[in-house]
Design an enzyme around this catalytic site. Structure first.
Site: not given
Length: 817
Positions: A291-293, A343
């Site tokens: 997923s978005y880091p 996020h």
């Protein structure tokens, strides 16, 4: 029918816009007082990477749309990007009817179906105050950093020759980051070891086993007192049990993974620098593996589907058994962490193998996956047994641990409880035979240099940088040669880094302490909350730093005194290389960054092109100023060109830029100039001209004077010259090529040929294509153009009337340096 434009965030969009000083005199270091940058210099936002054409892409997608929904990061930077997108898109969207709302903001904490649907139902508006706080931070960092950096760089590089740094930069976040490293260095240097003594006892548990006991007093710093305690205990034959305890304890599973923790582990355990780890994580994200880091959140929302990512790992050869057992028995809800509202934590999204990813990407992916599985596993449970002994008047303790349930340590074995020998069963009043009691002499040890992981922790604690910028700040102090990365990824300050920080301490300690950044952040938070005016905060903060800057300039002698002790003056640095055109004495070539030539007699310094080698060019002189020419080269397979040190620093013609060589000089008669060696417009970039490299024989090459295209041609030719004649088809300059008779590739055993490199079929047969795909239509498929260049900027003056051929691109083999 109404159309809606949905804009979501990716790294390419988040990093596409940068704030810069407006083009003009303020970008010229020599023409502007750095103090003017605090107030007078205008700033603007530009595309950080024009090749992405992000603004144009958004405008194409948004043209004719009626509504726009912004799905950007739910943090301050995300709000700022919202307004950057709106600046690009609103002018091309359909005009709204009176009072109609066309701009919507989606707010979500994860990318699950439930959260996306909820966000779509509860659309709001972008927060202008939060966006303004980011604008303020960007402008403050730009103006303050540029002013201090320009002054420091010009002042010290003009006096010292072995600084070995191309830029002596200052930054409101970068400098406190360096300050942490130097602070630890100072503690190490000032550390004075102290001697202390401990008692160590050993008792016999049974015939074959003994127990090592720890002294309850731990240590004493007086040898005579330690000797007294030893004398009181060493004659005792038995150790009596005073108390026993057995407690079940738990080692908690980790919190969900955020960016800072990933960077810490990557540095301390995987041996990856923060910048490299972040780039690797972004690559895994774009490939769909994680997923978005970039996230500060360590808490999964209730709606997040934890079983979905877990099922993806059910058949993985390394952890399939653990995952299947968790799915069968039921997962454990992750610990409640911090929800930053951006996020969800970093999560593996699909299964991958080492063969699929390879190298460091696999090691980072493996850690992310193991960490995720650990967060939904049970805690590690163990039994801790403690026995307290008395030997004479002194008390000693022995502790042992026995694992009851490994829990998450099964998937993260490096976190497991250390295996210890089980303690014997006993009760109060039991006695054990004393095997020995001895006194050990030890010394206190200094702290070690900060590791990257420890530095990241300090930066997070003091609010220096964000999850996205922390790797950049650490990378900057390494690139500036302020610190070097040693074994164990420890950061050791260089002389330059130490002197700079000590100089700030001496002049204005607030420039290097994290406190001033914290104060600025509080003001920026007030802007975000709508409690402070953007312009007032910006003006007040810039006024404070402007005063600090003037005081710093007036007090620079204090830092200069420290510099004098550590570095050599320009006149005492470097080796003689070429003659000055003014005094005709030899100038010294200073190879340390930034490489330059210095004439000690005239007290003049001339900057040179960086990242290459410099040597004297046949003792030839510039016809304009009589300076000896030097040859810059990027290597045997790269570009090279001669340059005049004086012309490069003081362009003699209006169409020349500072820092250019003879391959961009428009002198009409000089044999080294663009006018004499230019061939035609570069086939890859719009602004460059292909110029013959007269030093490259017998492996001749033609290079663009703007971008990194280098074309190899006419190998083993005896002589290659640019003719005064031009091609009738494309108006490029013709080349006269002479070959030795024994090695001539020309048809009919010919040794000479004159033709156009773009149009002549004979020359097309002499081009090597091994370095890159050719750009000629005969070597590529229809509509496909290979080997794109990286040039940009205005087109320099070249051969009169030279133009790029419309129907025949060059057959030159190009490769990128």
């Amino acid at each position: 029918m109404k159309t809606v434009l949905m804009v979501a965030e990716k790294p390419s969009l988040a990093q596409s816009i940068a704030r810069i000083l407006s083009r003009g005199k303020y970008n010229k270091w020599d023409k502007v007082d750095p103090a003017e940058l605090f107030s007078q210099a205008p700033t603007e936002k530009k595309e950080a990477n024009p090749k992405l054409n992000m603004v144009k892409f958004l405008q194409v997608e948004g043209k004719g749309c009626d509504y726009i929904v912004l799905w950007l990061d739910c943090d301050k930077e995300g709000e700022n990007i919202c307004f950057e997108v709106l600046d690009a898109v609103l002018p091309v969207m359909n005009q709204a009817h009176s009072g109609e709302k066309t701009v919507f903001r989606a707010r979500f904490s994860s990318i699950t179906d439930t959260d996306i649907c909820t966000a779509m139902v509860r659309l709001g508006e972008p927060d202008h105050n939060e966006a303004l706080s980011v604008d303020a931070r960007q402008e403050l960092d730009l103006r303050i950093g540029c002013a201090f950096t320009r002054f420091q760089t010009k002042y010290f590089q003009g006096k010292y020759g072995n600084l070995d740094s191309s830029l002596i930069s200052f930054g409101p976040c970068q400098t406190p980051t360096l300050g942490f490293c130097v602070e630890r260095h100072d503690k190490i240097q000032s550390f004075k070891p102290e001697t202390y003594w401990v008692l160590q006892a050993k008792v016999d548990a049974d015939k074959d086993r003994s127990l090592l006991l720890d002294w309850d007093r731990v240590r004493v710093f007086d040898r005579e007192i330690a000797q007294m305690f030893l004398n009181m205990t060493k004659l005792e034959k038995e150790a009596q049990v005073e108390a026993t305890s057995r407690k079940e304890k738990a080692k908690q599973r980790p919190l969900a993974l955020n960016t800072v923790e990933m960077l810490r582990v990557a540095s301390s355990s995987l041996g990856m620098g923060p910048q490299h780890a972040m780039q690797t994580a972004e690559r895994l994200y774009t490939q769909g593996y994680i997923s978005y880091p970039r996230t500060e959140t360590t808490h999964y929302p209730e709606s997040f589907d934890l079983k979905g990512p877990l099922r993806q790992q059910a058949n993985h050869p390394y952890w399939a058994d653990t995952v299947k057992r968790l799915l069968a028995e039921g997962i454990n809800r992750p610990r409640k962490g911090h929800d930053a509202g951006d996020h969800p934590p970093i999560t593996p999204m699909k299964s991958a193998t080492e063969a699929e990813l390879g190298g460091e990407a696999w090691r980072l992916y493996e850690y992310i996956t193991r960490h995720f599985i650990a967060t939904v596993s049970h805690d590690c449970k163990y039994l801790q047994s403690t026995i307290s002994f008395r030997i004479g008047p002194e008390r000693f303790t022995c502790t042992g641990k026995t694992v009851i349930s490994p829990g998450f340590t099964e998937i993260m074995p490096w976190q497991s409880v250390p295996l210890e020998e089980s303690l014997p069963t006993c009760q109060r009043g039991d006695t054990f035979a004393v095997a020995e009691v001895k006194m050990l002499e030890k010394q206190t040890s200094p702290p070690d240099y900060l590791t990257e992981a420890e530095l990241i922790t300090l930066m997070e604690k003091h609010g220096i940088g964000t999850d996205a910028s922390i790797p950049v700040h650490i990378n900057n102090i390494c690139q500036r040669n302020y610190v070097v990365v040693e074994s164990g990824r420890r950061l050791k300050p260089t002389n330059l880094g130490i002197v700079l920080v000590h100089g700030y301490y001496k002049i204005d300690v607030e420039l290097v302490l994290p406190t001033i950044r914290s104060a600025v952040e509080k003001q920026l938070n007030l802007i975000a909350q709508g409690k402070a005016d953007y312009r007032q905060v910006l003006g007040h903060t810039l006024d404070v730093f402007k005063r600090k800057f003037h005081y710093f300039v007036d007090s620079i002698a204090g830092m200069d005194e420290l510099m004098e002790v550590s570095f050599s003056p320009l006149a005492a640095t470097g080796k003689p290389l070429s003659r000055c055109g003014k005094c005709h004495r030899f100038m010294k070539y200073i190879q340390a960054k930034p490489s330059r030539l210095h004439c000690s007699h005239c007290d003049e310094t001339y900057t040179l092109p960086q990242n290459g080698t410099i040597k004297l060019y046949k003792e030839l002189r510039c016809p304009l100023d009589d300076f000896e020419l030097v040859l810059w080269s990027s290597g045997s397979r790269g570009k090279s060109y001669p340059l005049c040190p004086y012309c490069s620093n003081h362009p003699p013609f209006r169409d020349m830029k500072k820092g250019t060589g003879c391959n961009e000089c428009t002198h009409p008669t000089c044999q080294h100039s663009l006018s004499m060696l230019g061939i035609g417009q570069c086939v890859e970039c719009e602004s460059g001209v292909l110029v013959l490299d007269p030093t490259s024989g017998p492996k001749w090459r033609v290079a663009c004077n703007r971008c990194n295209v280098v074309a190899h041609c006419f190998e083993n030719a005896y002589r290659v010259r640019v003719s005064a004649d031009t091609c009738g088809t494309c108006e490029a300059a013709l080349l006269d090529v002479d070959f030795n008779k024994a090695r001539s590739p020309l048809p009919g055993d010919g040794t000479q040929h004159t033709g156009c490199v773009f149009c002549d079929p004979v020359f097309q047969e002499l081009v090597e294509l091994k370095h890159a795909a050719s750009c000629h239509p005969m070597h590529r498929g229809p509509g496909r153009r290979q080997g794109r260049g990286r040039g940009r900027g205005r087109r320099p003056a070249g051969k009169p009337g030279t133009r790029r051929p419309k129907d025949k691109m060059s057959a030159l083999a190009a490769y990128f340096v």
